[in-house]
Design a protein around this motif. Structure first.
Motif, PDB file in Angstrom:
ATOM      1  N   SER A   1      46.191  40.755  43.749  1.00 21.41           N
ATOM      2  CA  SER A   1      46.585  41.186  45.090  1.00 21.41           C
ATOM      3  C   SER A   1      46.191  42.637  45.310  1.00 21.41           C
ATOM      4  CB  SER A   1      48.091  41.010  45.289  1.00 21.41           C
ATOM      5  OG  SER A   1      48.804  41.807  44.364  1.00 21.41           O
TER       6      SER A   1
ATOM      7  N   GLY B   1      46.338  45.889  48.372  1.00 26.51           N
ATOM      8  CA  GLY B   1      46.890  46.377  49.624  1.00 26.51           C
ATOM      9  C   GLY B   1      48.384  46.170  49.701  1.00 26.51           C
ATOM     10  N   ASN B   2      48.963  46.562  50.873  1.00 29.21           N
ATOM     11  CA  ASN B   2      50.400  46.424  51.049  1.00 29.21           C
ATOM     12  C   ASN B   2      50.728  45.062  51.646  1.00 29.21           C
ATOM     13  OD1 ASN B   2      49.886  46.608  53.855  1.00 29.21           O
ATOM     14  ND2 ASN B   2      49.938  48.847  53.729  1.00 29.21           N
ATOM     15  N   ASP B   3      52.026  44.807  51.853  1.00 24.20           N
ATOM     16  CA  ASP B   3      52.453  43.490  52.307  1.00 24.20           C
ATOM     17  C   ASP B   3      51.895  43.125  53.674  1.00 24.20           C
ATOM     18  OD1 ASP B   3      53.847  43.019  50.013  1.00 24.20           O
ATOM     19  OD2 ASP B   3      55.766  43.727  50.798  1.00 24.20           O
ATOM     20  N   SER B   4      51.722  44.111  54.555  1.00 19.61           N
ATOM     21  CA  SER B   4      51.249  43.821  55.912  1.00 19.61           C
ATOM     22  C   SER B   4      49.748  43.595  55.972  1.00 19.61           C
ATOM     23  CB  SER B   4      51.632  44.965  56.861  1.00 19.61           C
ATOM     24  OG  SER B   4      51.029  46.184  56.451  1.00 19.61           O
ATOM     25  N   GLU B   5      49.008  44.133  55.007  1.00 20.18           N
ATOM     26  CA  GLU B   5      47.552  43.986  55.008  1.00 20.18           C
ATOM     27  C   GLU B   5      47.063  43.523  53.638  1.00 20.18           C
ATOM     28  OE1 GLU B   5      45.850  47.631  56.270  1.00 20.18           O
ATOM     29  OE2 GLU B   5      46.707  47.562  58.284  1.00 20.18           O
ATOM     30  N   LYS B   6      47.759  42.584  53.046  1.00 22.61           N
ATOM     31  CA  LYS B   6      47.440  42.164  51.683  1.00 22.61           C
ATOM     32  C   LYS B   6      46.203  41.269  51.653  1.00 22.61           C
ATOM     33  CE  LYS B   6      50.631  41.512  48.684  1.00 22.61           C
ATOM     34  NZ  LYS B   6      51.787  41.005  47.926  1.00 22.61           N
TER      35      LYS B   6
ATOM     36  N   ASP C   1      50.483  41.657  38.177  1.00 22.76           N
ATOM     37  CA  ASP C   1      50.203  41.096  39.494  1.00 22.76           C
ATOM     38  C   ASP C   1      48.971  40.209  39.497  1.00 22.76           C
ATOM     39  OD1 ASP C   1      52.376  42.327  40.634  1.00 22.76           O
ATOM     40  OD2 ASP C   1      51.269  44.156  41.106  1.00 22.76           O
TER      41      ASP C   1
ATOM     42  N   TYR D   1      36.991  37.774  48.516  1.00 23.87           N
ATOM     43  CA  TYR D   1      38.337  38.164  48.933  1.00 23.87           C
ATOM     44  C   TYR D   1      38.932  37.082  49.823  1.00 23.87           C
ATOM     45  CZ  TYR D   1      37.207  42.836  47.250  1.00 23.87           C
ATOM     46  OH  TYR D   1      36.859  43.900  46.459  1.00 23.87           O
TER      47      TYR D   1
ATOM     48  N   SER E   1      46.495  33.327  48.419  1.00 25.09           N
ATOM     49  CA  SER E   1      46.313  33.249  46.973  1.00 25.09           C
ATOM     50  C   SER E   1      46.189  31.818  46.470  1.00 25.09           C
ATOM     51  CB  SER E   1      47.487  33.931  46.255  1.00 25.09           C
ATOM     52  OG  SER E   1      48.706  33.257  46.546  1.00 25.09           O
TER      53      SER E   1
ATOM     54  N   PHE F   1      43.580  39.223  48.572  1.00 27.85           N
ATOM     55  CA  PHE F   1      43.516  38.784  47.187  1.00 27.85           C
ATOM     56  C   PHE F   1      42.061  38.795  46.748  1.00 27.85           C
ATOM     57  CE2 PHE F   1      47.373  37.021  48.903  1.00 27.85           C
ATOM     58  CZ  PHE F   1      48.295  37.241  47.893  1.00 27.85           C
TER      59      PHE F   1
ATOM     60  N   ARG G   1      42.763  36.043  52.190  1.00 26.15           N
ATOM     61  CA  ARG G   1      44.084  36.442  52.670  1.00 26.15           C
ATOM     62  C   ARG G   1      45.184  35.580  52.055  1.00 26.15           C
ATOM     63  NH1 ARG G   1      44.018  40.156  56.558  1.00 26.15           N
ATOM     64  NH2 ARG G   1      42.178  40.429  57.864  1.00 26.15           N
TER      65      ARG G   1
END
Length: 336
Positions: free
Chosen positions: A60, A62-67, A33, A86, A90, A69, A88
């Motif tokens: 990446s 966290g999960n998809d809703s709170e991802k 990843d 960090y 990529s 990078f 939000r």
């Protein structure tokens, strides 16, 4: 610190999308990843670590809703940390990464270079600190509100320069009054006097391969000149300093021409998750269009059809910054 660049708004605020058609073009390697980018001394992508001056890991979290990078850069020669932050997203835009929270940069000797903080809209907030390689404080900047964005309705901020010191600790600026020089990693700079935190008098700088000078009164640009290496002098003012690229037709006619060229079956259109498909592309210095990008859920056949329809209409008049043609990212909505 973030440099002021040509910002063009079409449907939404547009930034440069660095994602190219293939990983090879961007000099990327994929490790599970993790994405690894390699850069030369000017920040351009290169293919391998051996030819790079710095490299970057994007991981990446966290999960998809709170991802989020995690974006960490290193100096190639020493493998020491160059920056840490960090985002939000990529991918970087024309004004840099959309950082969230604290972002730190370091010199090759390991000394802290800067400490900045960004809010959820990637806008700088609170105080930012900048240092010399010796560890001495160079500049202290705080952010003050300057109104609201008319496009997205979020508060806008501007830097208030509290302190600027030379390398041995002498004060050159206090509370928005005095001399200021802003240096950037690619070797460009701008310098001049501030009065009540606004540019005043003559400012000099270097970017895009040539010298320029600008005259300000109360923070408002009165005139500017760029001195090309050929001896040519380009003049501009506040109205012509930043010019957006222009399509070959008026925008309403241009959009009609695009729709006239698009032929997509209904069964493909029904696969779209949104009424509007945002199409991002780059208007290059010579006016030709390239680097078309779409949301990942847009089917390839639809992407190809829209791209072909837009390219059929022809080249644009390129955007300009301080008299020089520049590549600018542009976004248009297509409703199918």
């Amino acid at each position: 610190m973030k440099r002021s660049t040509l910002l063009l708004l079409v449907y939404v605020l547009i930034g440069w999308n660095v994602q190219a058609a293939s990983r090879e073009e961007r000099g990327l390697e994929s490790v599970t990843d993790t994405i690894i980018n390699y850069f030369d001394n000017l920040g351009n992508s290169v293919s391998t670590k051996a030819e790079s001056r710095s490299y970057q890991y994007i991981v990446s979290i966290g999960n998809d809703s709170e991802k989020l990078f995690n974006i960490v850069s290193y100096y190639t020669d020493t493998d020491s940390m160059k920056s840490f932050g960090y985002s939000r997203d990529s991918t970087a835009s024309g004004i840099g990464w959309k950082y969230l929270g604290e972002f730190t940069t370091y010199y090759p000797n390991g000394q802290l270079k800067s400490l900045e903080t960004f809010d959820i809209h990637a806008l700088p907030v609170d105080s930012s600190y900048y240092y010399y390689p010796t560890g001495k404080l160079k500049m202290l900047v705080t952010q003050v509100e300057s109104g609201q964005s008319p496009f997205v309705g979020i508060p806008m901020t501007k830097p208030y320069y509290l302190l600027y010191l030379d390398s041995i600790g002498n004060y050159l600026l206090k509370r928005g009054n005095g001399f200021l020089r802003l240096d950037y990693d690619d070797g460009t700079y701008i310098e001049g006097e501030l009065k009540d935190n606004e540019r005043e008098g003559k400012w000099n700088g270097w970017n895009m391969g040539s010298q320029y000078e600008e005259l300000y009164l109360g923070g408002t640009l009165q005139s500017g000149k760029r001195f090309r290496a050929t001896g040519e002098v380009i003049s501009y003012d506040a109205d012509t300093k930043e010019l957006a690229p222009m399509p070959p037709l008026k925008m309403d006619q241009y959009m009609k021409a695009i729709y006239k060229n698009i032929k997509i079956p209904n069964d493909l259109v029904n696969q779209l998750k949104s009424e509007a498909t945002l199409v991002k592309f780059v208007v290059n210095k010579d006016g030709h269009l390239s680097k078309f990008t779409y949301d990942k859920d847009v089917p390839m056949k639809i992407r190809s059809e829209i791209t072909t329809a837009i390219q059929r209409i022809g080249s644009w008049k390129p955007g300009r910054l301080q008299g020089e043609p520049v590549a600018v990212s542009y976004t248009i909505p297509i409703r199918l």
